[in-house]
Write a protein that holds these residues in place. Sequence first.
Motif, mmCIF file in Angstrom:
data_model
loop_
_atom_site.group_PDB
_atom_site.id
_atom_site.type_symbol
_atom_site.label_atom_id
_atom_site.label_comp_id
_atom_site.label_asym_id
_atom_site.label_seq_id
_atom_site.Cartn_x
_atom_site.Cartn_y
_atom_site.Cartn_z
ATOM 1 N N UNK A 39 8.435 33.106 43.290
ATOM 2 C CA UNK A 39 9.721 33.356 42.629
ATOM 3 C C UNK A 39 10.875 33.220 43.615
ATOM 4 N N UNK A 40 10.724 33.815 44.797
ATOM 5 C CA UNK A 40 11.774 33.745 45.823
ATOM 6 C C UNK A 40 12.015 32.297 46.273
ATOM 7 N N UNK A 41 10.951 31.558 46.473
ATOM 8 C CA UNK A 41 11.089 30.165 46.899
ATOM 9 C C UNK A 41 11.769 29.329 45.817
ATOM 10 N N UNK A 42 11.391 29.539 44.568
ATOM 11 C CA UNK A 42 11.999 28.795 43.458
ATOM 12 C C UNK A 42 13.487 29.101 43.354
ATOM 13 N N UNK A 43 13.845 30.363 43.506
ATOM 14 C CA UNK A 43 15.262 30.746 43.454
ATOM 15 C C UNK A 43 16.029 30.112 44.613
ATOM 16 N N UNK A 44 15.409 30.066 45.777
ATOM 17 C CA UNK A 44 16.052 29.470 46.946
ATOM 18 C C UNK A 44 16.287 27.976 46.736
ATOM 19 N N UNK A 45 15.306 27.297 46.156
ATOM 20 C CA UNK A 45 15.456 25.870 45.869
ATOM 21 C C UNK A 45 16.600 25.646 44.877
ATOM 22 N N UNK A 46 16.633 26.452 43.818
ATOM 23 C CA UNK A 46 17.704 26.330 42.820
ATOM 24 C C UNK A 46 19.075 26.577 43.447
ATOM 25 N N UNK A 47 19.155 27.594 44.298
ATOM 26 C CA UNK A 47 20.423 27.911 44.973
ATOM 27 C C UNK A 47 20.886 26.737 45.826
ATOM 28 N N UNK A 48 19.954 26.127 46.534
ATOM 29 C CA UNK A 48 20.299 24.996 47.401
ATOM 30 C C UNK A 48 20.830 23.829 46.589
ATOM 31 N N UNK A 49 20.179 23.535 45.479
ATOM 32 C CA UNK A 49 20.622 22.428 44.634
ATOM 33 C C UNK A 49 22.046 22.676 44.151
ATOM 34 N N UNK A 50 22.313 23.886 43.673
ATOM 35 C CA UNK A 50 23.661 24.203 43.183
ATOM 36 C C UNK A 50 24.686 24.156 44.312
ATOM 37 N N UNK A 51 24.312 24.660 45.479
ATOM 38 C CA UNK A 51 25.231 24.650 46.621
ATOM 39 C C UNK A 51 25.546 23.222 47.039
ATOM 40 N N UNK A 52 24.523 22.363 47.073
ATOM 41 C CA UNK A 52 24.748 20.977 47.474
ATOM 42 C C UNK A 52 25.647 20.263 46.459
ATOM 43 N N UNK A 53 25.481 20.572 45.188
ATOM 44 C CA UNK A 53 26.330 19.952 44.167
ATOM 45 C C UNK A 53 27.770 20.434 44.290
ATOM 46 N N UNK A 54 27.939 21.731 44.566
ATOM 47 C CA UNK A 54 29.276 22.300 44.675
ATOM 48 C C UNK A 54 30.012 21.836 45.922
ATOM 49 N N UNK A 55 29.259 21.612 47.009
ATOM 50 C CA UNK A 55 29.884 21.273 48.284
ATOM 51 C C UNK A 55 29.903 19.778 48.567
ATOM 52 N N UNK A 56 29.573 18.973 47.580
ATOM 53 C CA UNK A 56 29.579 17.518 47.775
ATOM 54 C C UNK A 56 31.008 17.053 48.014
ATOM 55 N N UNK A 57 31.281 16.689 49.243
ATOM 56 C CA UNK A 57 32.601 16.241 49.643
ATOM 57 C C UNK A 57 32.468 14.921 50.378
ATOM 58 N N UNK A 58 33.421 14.035 50.140
ATOM 59 C CA UNK A 58 33.420 12.772 50.868
ATOM 60 C C UNK A 58 34.434 12.909 51.998
ATOM 61 N N UNK A 59 33.934 12.862 53.210
ATOM 62 C CA UNK A 59 34.801 12.998 54.375
ATOM 63 C C UNK A 59 35.265 11.613 54.829
ATOM 64 N N UNK A 60 36.508 11.549 55.217
ATOM 65 C CA UNK A 60 37.050 10.282 55.718
ATOM 66 C C UNK A 60 36.561 10.016 57.138
ATOM 67 N N UNK A 61 36.414 11.083 57.902
ATOM 68 C CA UNK A 61 35.991 10.940 59.288
ATOM 69 C C UNK A 61 34.487 10.655 59.355
ATOM 70 N N UNK A 62 34.085 9.570 60.025
ATOM 71 C CA UNK A 62 32.655 9.227 60.109
ATOM 72 C C UNK A 62 31.809 10.321 60.757
ATOM 73 N N UNK A 63 32.370 11.042 61.729
ATOM 74 C CA UNK A 63 31.621 12.112 62.381
ATOM 75 C C UNK A 63 31.349 13.262 61.402
ATOM 76 N N UNK A 64 32.343 13.605 60.613
ATOM 77 C CA UNK A 64 32.158 14.658 59.614
ATOM 78 C C UNK A 64 31.134 14.238 58.568
ATOM 79 N N UNK A 65 31.206 12.988 58.160
ATOM 80 C CA UNK A 65 30.260 12.467 57.175
ATOM 81 C C UNK A 65 28.834 12.500 57.737
#
Length: 141
Positions: A39-65
Amino acid sequence: MADELLHKHFAPYEPKPGEDYMSAKQLAHFRKILETLKKELSEDIDRTVHTMQDEATVFADPNDRASQETDIAIELRNRDRERKLIKKIDETLGSIESGDYGFCNKCGVEIGIKRLEARPTATLCIDCKTLDEMKERQMAK
């Protein structure tokens, strides 16, 4: 993460004198550990997916990308390992249901309560696991 969960939520099982190996109480103890871990692992996976979707940003700087891509790759690798562990947990829960839990898949001897406390998904006794690791090291050379 898995080790932290085991030691944070569950006290080690103390068998009573004369108690049979893999008694109903022992099986219930390990089933609860495995189900909670899953249960804990499944919740962690779900949290990661949501976090990655929320934080999807396109950086102009190649180093940041590049940094962002590296972070994402590391997260995905960790989640993949957790998915594999969930699969192993499911297999282990199946072995509890079939009555095979706690016995070595190679030689059939008892794996031992302490080993199962440390690694509830263990399928080999310590002797067979040690031999496997020695063979693995020899093959790698």
